[in-house]
Design a protein around this motif. Sequence first.
Motif, PDB file in Angstrom:
ATOM      1  N   UNK A 183      40.124  46.695  34.105  1.00  0.00           N
ATOM      2  CA  UNK A 183      39.570  46.061  35.360  1.00  0.00           C
ATOM      3  C   UNK A 183      39.570  44.585  34.970  1.00  0.00           C
ATOM      4  N   UNK A 184      39.041  44.127  33.541  1.00  0.00           N
ATOM      5  CA  UNK A 184      39.327  42.639  33.408  1.00  0.00           C
ATOM      6  C   UNK A 184      40.648  42.269  33.443  1.00  0.00           C
ATOM      7  N   UNK A 185      41.694  42.847  32.985  1.00  0.00           N
ATOM      8  CA  UNK A 185      43.003  42.256  33.300  1.00  0.00           C
ATOM      9  C   UNK A 185      43.339  42.109  34.702  1.00  0.00           C
ATOM     10  N   UNK A 186      42.884  43.173  35.566  1.00  0.00           N
ATOM     11  CA  UNK A 186      43.153  43.107  36.937  1.00  0.00           C
ATOM     12  C   UNK A 186      42.298  41.836  37.607  1.00  0.00           C
ATOM     13  N   UNK A 187      41.287  41.744  37.231  1.00  0.00           N
ATOM     14  CA  UNK A 187      40.486  40.442  37.625  1.00  0.00           C
ATOM     15  C   UNK A 187      41.060  39.127  37.528  1.00  0.00           C
ATOM     16  N   UNK A 188      41.760  39.039  36.374  1.00  0.00           N
ATOM     17  CA  UNK A 188      42.342  37.925  35.778  1.00  0.00           C
ATOM     18  C   UNK A 188      43.459  37.633  36.644  1.00  0.00           C
ATOM     19  N   UNK A 189      44.368  38.741  36.833  1.00  0.00           N
ATOM     20  CA  UNK A 189      45.628  38.829  37.591  1.00  0.00           C
ATOM     21  C   UNK A 189      45.086  38.353  39.150  1.00  0.00           C
ATOM     22  N   UNK A 190      44.299  38.742  39.792  1.00  0.00           N
ATOM     23  CA  UNK A 190      43.885  38.398  40.982  1.00  0.00           C
ATOM     24  C   UNK A 190      43.563  36.836  41.047  1.00  0.00           C
ATOM     25  N   UNK A 191      42.593  36.483  40.305  1.00  0.00           N
ATOM     26  CA  UNK A 191      41.941  35.084  40.456  1.00  0.00           C
ATOM     27  C   UNK A 191      43.102  34.309  40.131  1.00  0.00           C
ATOM     28  N   UNK A 192      44.222  34.690  39.198  1.00  0.00           N
ATOM     29  CA  UNK A 192      45.415  33.603  38.855  1.00  0.00           C
ATOM     30  C   UNK A 192      46.073  33.316  40.318  1.00  0.00           C
ATOM     31  N   UNK A 193      46.335  34.276  41.064  1.00  0.00           N
ATOM     32  CA  UNK A 193      46.990  34.185  42.354  1.00  0.00           C
ATOM     33  C   UNK A 193      46.027  33.549  43.238  1.00  0.00           C
ATOM     34  N   UNK A 194      44.895  34.080  43.667  1.00  0.00           N
ATOM     35  CA  UNK A 194      43.980  33.647  44.411  1.00  0.00           C
ATOM     36  C   UNK A 194      43.577  32.048  44.159  1.00  0.00           C
ATOM     37  N   UNK A 195      43.368  31.697  42.788  1.00  0.00           N
ATOM     38  CA  UNK A 195      43.107  30.167  42.711  1.00  0.00           C
ATOM     39  C   UNK A 195      44.219  29.222  42.853  1.00  0.00           C
ATOM     40  N   UNK A 196      45.451  29.783  42.677  1.00  0.00           N
ATOM     41  CA  UNK A 196      46.472  29.107  43.044  1.00  0.00           C
ATOM     42  C   UNK A 196      46.849  28.816  44.685  1.00  0.00           C
ATOM     43  N   UNK A 197      46.636  29.871  45.131  1.00  0.00           N
ATOM     44  CA  UNK A 197      46.773  29.811  46.692  1.00  0.00           C
ATOM     45  C   UNK A 197      45.630  29.009  47.313  1.00  0.00           C
ATOM     46  N   UNK A 198      44.411  29.090  46.849  1.00  0.00           N
ATOM     47  CA  UNK A 198      43.277  28.471  47.465  1.00  0.00           C
ATOM     48  C   UNK A 198      43.724  26.849  46.930  1.00  0.00           C
ATOM     49  N   UNK A 199      44.004  26.641  46.052  1.00  0.00           N
ATOM     50  CA  UNK A 199      44.257  25.048  45.729  1.00  0.00           C
ATOM     51  C   UNK A 199      45.373  24.560  46.549  1.00  0.00           C
ATOM     52  N   UNK A 200      46.300  25.333  46.808  1.00  0.00           N
ATOM     53  CA  UNK A 200      47.476  24.848  47.521  1.00  0.00           C
ATOM     54  C   UNK A 200      47.089  24.672  49.066  1.00  0.00           C
TER      55      UNK A 200
END
Length: 264
Positions: A183-200
């Motif tokens: 679950x921790x790895x899933x969260x990290x992977x999710x936030x990596x994409x979401x944060x990148x898309x949010x910043x863009x």
Amino acid sequence: MFGWLRRRRRQHAARPLPEALWQSTLARYPFLGRLSTPELARLRTLAGEFLGSKEFHGAQGFAITDEVAAAVAVQACLPVLYLGLDWYDDFVGIVIQPGEVVARRTVMDEQGVVHHYDEVLSGEAMDRGPVMLSWPDVADAGASADAGYNVVIHEFAHKIDMRDGLPDGCPPLPAGFLGAPSARAARSAWLAVMQREYEAFREKTIIAERFGGEPTWLDPYGAQSIDEFFAVACEAYFVNRERFAGEFAALLPLLDGFFKPNQP
């Protein structure tokens, strides 16, 4: 409340929406027509269960009719069509306002200075508390789907986001989500994409607002924070998937994997 909704509460039984009410709701919100026949049947039943578990309150004398309650229930159940109503078991009350609400806010900046400001709201979701919605925005969701806007889905997406604590743009994820070992790895992977898309997206919003760049299709309110970006993305994902897929291809696997688990 009155009519069918009042009668069904006296009977304490969860039943699908009556045919006439169901058909009028489908007609009001054409984006529901993108669902398959089995999905529509499930949505109809789920909306009936939702109505049996929630209490609606009209603010400022606003009358809660069967049509009002059904409109909210059907749209609120879209995000949990495959997840189930347990995701909404932390609250009971839904407050419907006759229009937008002006809320007085207080924040403290990094220097410790307190600022007061007014914020115009069309909806608000409280952590383990009620959901507030503006009826004009709810009622107009059929027309606003082209713009990817839906206040009901927005606020209920916040509810889903807050299931594991403060809203942070990432709902609770299971081990194995999209192949993640934990679950921790899933969260990290999710936030990596979401944060990148949010910043863009935030960068595009700033360029549009400050320098006259092309306006974003997605509601610029999503640039406020990553949790607002998640909620705004969920709106567009559910009401205008085709345009969303073109604008945010990187987010599509995340939202598909979460909202449609084990679906082809």
